[in-house]
Design a protein around this motif. Sequence first.
Motif, short mmCIF file in Angstrom:
data_model
loop_
_atom_site.label_atom_id
_atom_site.label_comp_id
_atom_site.label_asym_id
_atom_site.label_seq_id
_atom_site.Cartn_x
_atom_site.Cartn_y
_atom_site.Cartn_z
N GLN A 291 0.82 -1.21 0.00
CA GLN A 291 0.00 0.00 0.00
C GLN A 291 0.86 1.26 0.00
OE1 GLN A 291 -0.75 2.43 2.52
NE2 GLN A 291 0.83 1.66 3.91
N SER A 292 2.01 1.22 0.68
CA SER A 292 2.87 2.39 0.73
C SER A 292 3.48 2.69 -0.64
CB SER A 292 3.99 2.17 1.76
OG SER A 292 4.85 3.29 1.80
N PHE A 293 3.93 1.65 -1.33
CA PHE A 293 4.51 1.87 -2.67
C PHE A 293 3.46 2.43 -3.62
CE2 PHE A 293 5.96 0.88 -6.90
CZ PHE A 293 7.34 1.07 -6.83
N LEU A 294 2.25 1.88 -3.56
CA LEU A 294 1.18 2.36 -4.45
C LEU A 294 0.89 3.83 -4.21
CD1 LEU A 294 -1.20 1.94 -6.43
CD2 LEU A 294 -2.59 1.36 -4.43
N TYR A 295 0.62 4.19 -2.96
CA TYR A 295 0.18 5.56 -2.69
C TYR A 295 1.29 6.58 -2.90
CZ TYR A 295 -4.56 4.66 -1.33
OH TYR A 295 -5.89 4.34 -1.37
N ASN A 296 2.49 6.25 -2.51
CA ASN A 296 3.58 7.20 -2.74
C ASN A 296 3.91 7.31 -4.22
OD1 ASN A 296 4.93 8.28 -0.09
ND2 ASN A 296 4.33 6.18 0.35
#
Length: 483
Positions: A291-296
Amino acid sequence: MPVTTSASGGAAVKTDVPARLDRLPWSRFHLLIVVGLGVTWILDGLEVTIVGALGPALQSAQTLHLTSANLGAVASFYVVGAVTGALVSGWVTDRFGRRLVFYATLILYLAGVLLSALAWNFLSFACFRMVTGFGIGGEYAAVNSAIDELIPAKYRGRIDLIVNGSFWVGAAAGAAITPLLLDQNLFAAGTGWRLGFGIGGVLGLSILLLRRFVPESPRWLVTHCRAEEAERTVRSIEQQVAASSGKKLPPAKGSLTVHPRRSFGLGMIFASMLGKYRSRSILALVLMVAQSFLYNSVFFSYGLILSHFYHVPEQHVGYYLLPLALGNFCGPLLLGTLFDTVGRRKMIGGTFALSGLLLLATALLFGAGILGEVTQTAAWLLIFFFASAAASSAYLTASEIFPLETRALAIACFYALGTAIGGSLSPLLFGFLIGSGSSWMVSIGYVLAALLLLIAAATEWKFGIDAEGKSLEDIASPLSSEG
């Protein structure tokens, strides 16, 4: 709350605190908890979106004159601050309590936001963003652990998703006001972006007043040699709930024997996370990284994508972010109840898988040049309706599947690791990919994000916990219950 002697010779406490908290009906007290703690995410969404939407404007010689690489570095500074803040706060929260820390981290966060409004060059802006990140990283650990321990079990899933998803209410507000901040008929080019940070900081001061209604977690108190204070706190909560509902509370069922300590060593905590709960640690880490990779990836680059590939004027970027932000909030809001009824494993795995498949399709369409600015926004809107619920469920998972004594540190560790791996690399990667000027190069980054989402879905289906409707102590027994 009887006191007995444990086999090891220490004082043992038989407590019904968890059962009493979990049997409470929804009330005004719980609403105050959600507002007092969760409104931080609204303010964070406000100023993070302003940073993203102002990206092209901050490259102007009339503002901070940042390059695309500078913007990527600023995002990474923020992430480094968040990671550090989460780790420090996680340990302090488990050691000294939830209430102390969510006051301290909020003050630090607000200081960072207000200082960002006063930045004069790249280095000062990056450092102030790091301070802001330190505060918000600390908030994740303290606030999520407090909410989970105060909200009744049958509501915990949906409330956690809505609270974490409320970030997007702030994001929508940020997207709505950005065109005004960039309108040079209203504000000078060097003034509007500063007002964006200043407004968020001033509004955030009101949260300090709201938080006086939030008590220390009785669950934390009873395991840290403060059983009498835990009893007084629970009795006060019960009186508030009974008064607001006008009904007699049902009797609590079940009790738990714990062996309180003033502190639990890091050795015991990490032995639990890496030993007995190793598979749960893998699950939490994979969900957080994905989720962090996607949103950032998306929200760092969205303004630059619109500006560089679709030639959208910088003052209009906010118009495209607004529907995207609203879609992100609607996902947790409308799907949240299903995480408590259909179940965690099915909903978490399903939302990660569906958002990953939709992102793969969108990446191919973007690379082929088929999408325009409107259809690109519509595609993101659909993806993030599901991805937002998935991302919020990652925080829910990390906060409820570990023992009480490790809860804040577990949230901090997996938020920090997920953000360090996914969040620090993606802005730098996409800064490079966008700088290439090739839509196919950028689409490769999106494909990578989609694959991480699909891996997260598979991990959830293998290691996921059916935590819906269960007491936190039934999901993971407190370390103190083992003597």
